[in-house]
Design an enzyme around this catalytic site. Structure first.
Site, PDB file in Angstrom:
ATOM      1  N   ASP A   1      70.137  17.180   2.404  1.00 57.85           N
ATOM      2  CA  ASP A   1      69.820  16.893   3.810  1.00 57.85           C
ATOM      3  C   ASP A   1      68.418  17.362   4.186  1.00 57.85           C
ATOM      4  OD1 ASP A   1      72.284  15.769   4.113  1.00 57.85           O
ATOM      5  OD2 ASP A   1      73.121  17.348   5.378  1.00 57.85           O
TER       6      ASP A   1
ATOM      7  N   SER B   1      79.847  21.204  -0.011  1.00 59.60           N
ATOM      8  CA  SER B   1      78.699  21.686   0.761  1.00 59.60           C
ATOM      9  C   SER B   1      78.832  23.202   0.834  1.00 59.60           C
ATOM     10  CB  SER B   1      78.734  21.064   2.164  1.00 59.60           C
ATOM     11  OG  SER B   1      77.926  21.821   3.020  1.00 59.60           O
TER      12      SER B   1
ATOM     13  N   ASP C   1      75.827  24.935  13.317  1.00 65.48           N
ATOM     14  CA  ASP C   1      74.489  25.416  12.981  1.00 65.48           C
ATOM     15  C   ASP C   1      73.383  24.824  13.846  1.00 65.48           C
ATOM     16  OD1 ASP C   1      75.348  27.230  11.080  1.00 65.48           O
ATOM     17  OD2 ASP C   1      75.439  25.719   9.513  1.00 65.48           O
TER      18      ASP C   1
ATOM     19  N   ARG D   1      71.985  32.618  10.737  1.00 67.25           N
ATOM     20  CA  ARG D   1      71.212  31.520  11.349  1.00 67.25           C
ATOM     21  C   ARG D   1      70.138  31.972  12.340  1.00 67.25           C
ATOM     22  NH1 ARG D   1      72.108  28.748   7.272  1.00 67.25           N
ATOM     23  NH2 ARG D   1      73.485  26.964   7.338  1.00 67.25           N
TER      24      ARG D   1
HETATM   25  N1  ARG Z   1      82.159  27.340   9.559  1.00 68.96           N
HETATM   26  C1  ARG Z   1      81.178  28.310   9.269  1.00 68.96           C
HETATM   27  C2  ARG Z   1      80.290  28.577  10.455  1.00 68.96           C
HETATM   28  O1  ARG Z   1      80.252  27.782  11.354  1.00 68.96           O
HETATM   29  C3  ARG Z   1      80.374  27.977   8.019  1.00 68.96           C
HETATM   30  C4  ARG Z   1      79.429  26.844   8.167  1.00 68.96           C
HETATM   31  C5  ARG Z   1      78.753  26.527   6.894  1.00 68.96           C
HETATM   32  N2  ARG Z   1      77.538  25.816   7.188  1.00 68.96           N
HETATM   33  C6  ARG Z   1      76.979  24.928   6.413  1.00 68.96           C
HETATM   34  N3  ARG Z   1      75.895  24.367   6.855  1.00 68.96           N
HETATM   35  N4  ARG Z   1      77.471  24.593   5.263  1.00 68.96           N
HETATM   36  O2  ARG Z   1      79.655  29.578  10.499  1.00 68.96           O
END
Ligand code: ARG
Length: 394
Positions: free
Chosen positions: A14, A172, A123, A94
């Site tokens: 991505d 992922s 995210d 993040r």
């Molecule tokens: N569900 C988790 C969160 O929102 C993990 C997200 C994983 N993110 C990713 N871009 N693969 O923190």
């Protein structure tokens, strides 16, 4: 006006295709990539750097592991960070990644901030909560273009971007020091039992070796040693991930409520986090008062929700941290944990600040005059007895 973009870059499909997309679709003249090392595997950081050097105009790799531990993970441990049973690895990293991207953008005099998050996840919100503090334009190509995996793979091939995802291994993955998350492919069916191959940090608990005892030392609410050996935070967490992972400790398979309200099936592994959070909570029980513990559970849950939402600039977040820090001065001592086939059991704890008195509580001691408790017992439940007598007409 020249458009100069800084992109939060992981090296994955991505964020890689975001580079030509930012140029072709969004008329960016220059795309600078930033990979932030928060403890993902060294080969991933290296691979992102090698790839970026071929496809972006300029690349930065920033090792922020120490800052991540001291400024983000230690506060999380003090707050017993937990969202619906998830230890919050991605969410806590993040804001730091976003802040570093902004720092580079300011240094480079850029006017665009970009990320590769989709419009379905959390995210995007965490990045933009930080990005939008600046006046720079925010571009999220993945969200806007709503692409399929197939289109992305073809587009990458056309632009000479090496592709590593395959249909057999469609996972992922997001990794940092605190946790590893695995999503996608068949895992999206919550009725599907995950194959063993999704796990990398933890062995199958059924195949784990015999029990092992491990002693964690805490000072002011943060872990400082393993079995008496003092260590910095990064080393301690890495070491513990290894030890506890070898016992299959720290796997989570859960249904999680994302910020937008979507329910998601999530798989995680987080051996060190399980051990440290279990030990920290136990030590708090030894040194904090009943009132403090009751109130702090509420503070911890508010803290965790803000952290999960990425709202670390919310003033309440600072207020909660101030309260939490004030409670942690006594959270000093040791906790002994047994690691056994996927479990982390607390076996013993000690602290110079223990509010526990063996002398007072022991069956064998005479230092409390038990008869003193009789007066208390007479009034305990006083109003409830009044009520019961009243409704039974006595
Ligand atoms: N569900 C988790 C969160 O929102 C993990 C997200 C994983 N993110 C990713 N871009 N693969 O923190």
């Amino acid at each position: 006006m020249v458009k100069k973009a800084v992109l939060a870059y992981s090296g994955g499909l991505d964020t890689s295709i975001c580079i030509p997309i930012l140029k072709e679709k969004y008329q960016c003249d220059e795309v600078i990539t930033v990979a932030v090392d928060v403890g993902q595997p060294a080969e991933d950081v290296k691979q992102a750097e090698d790839k970026a050097k071929k496809i972006s105009d300029k690349h930065y790799t920033l090792d922020v592991r120490e800052e991540f531990v001291n400024e983000y993970l230690f506060p999380l441990i003090k707050a017993n960070g937990d969202y619906e049973g998830y230890v919050m690895g991605t969410s806590i990293a993040r804001p730091l990644i976003a802040r570093k991207v902004v720092e580079i953008a300011e240094k480079e005099g850029a006017n665009v901030l970009a990320h590769g998050c989709t419009g379905k996840g959390n995210d995007q919100l965490r990045f933009e909560a930080i990005f939008r503090l600046t006046d720079m334009e925010v571009i999220a190509p993945m969200r806007e273009m709503n692409l399929t995996r197939e289109w992305e793979i073809n587009y990458a091939k056309e632009h000479n971007i090496p592709v590593t995802v395959t249909t057999e291994k469609p996972w992922s993955i997001d990794e940092n020091l605190w946790s590893r998350s695995i999503e996608g492919g068949k895992l999206e069916d919550p009725g599907y039992i995950p194959p063993e191959e999704i796990y990398k940090w933890t062995v199958d608990p059924a195949l784990a070796p015999d029990a092992q005892l491990i002693e964690i030392g805490f000072e002011d609410g943060v872990p400082v040693s393993i079995d008496g050996e003092l260590m910095n935070g990064v080393d301690l967490i890495e070491r513990l991930n290894h030890i506890a992972g070898s016992h299959g400790v720290g796997r989570t398979d859960m249904i999680e409520d994302r910020i937008l309200g979507l329910k998601a099936r999530e798989n995680y592994e987080h051996p060190a986090a399980t051990v440290l959070l279990t030990a920290h909570k136990d030590l708090e029980k030894l040194v904090l008062t009943r009132s403090e513990l009751k109130f702090k559970a509420h503070v911890d849950s508010e803290w965790s929700e803000l952290a999960y939402y990425g709202l670390v600039d919310e003033p309440l977040f600072d207020d909660l941290n101030a309260f939490i820090d004030n409670t942690q001065h006594r959270v000093t001592g040791t906790v002994t944990i047994e690691l056994y086939k996927g479990n982390a059991y607390v076996m013993a704890r000690t602290s110079p600040f223990a509010l526990y008195s063996e002398e007072l509580v022991s069956f064998d001691s005479q230092s409390i005059n038990q008869q003193d408790a009789e007066g208390y017992a007479k009034y305990h439940g006083f109003q409830a007895r009044h009520y019961r007598r009243f409704i039974s007409g006595e």
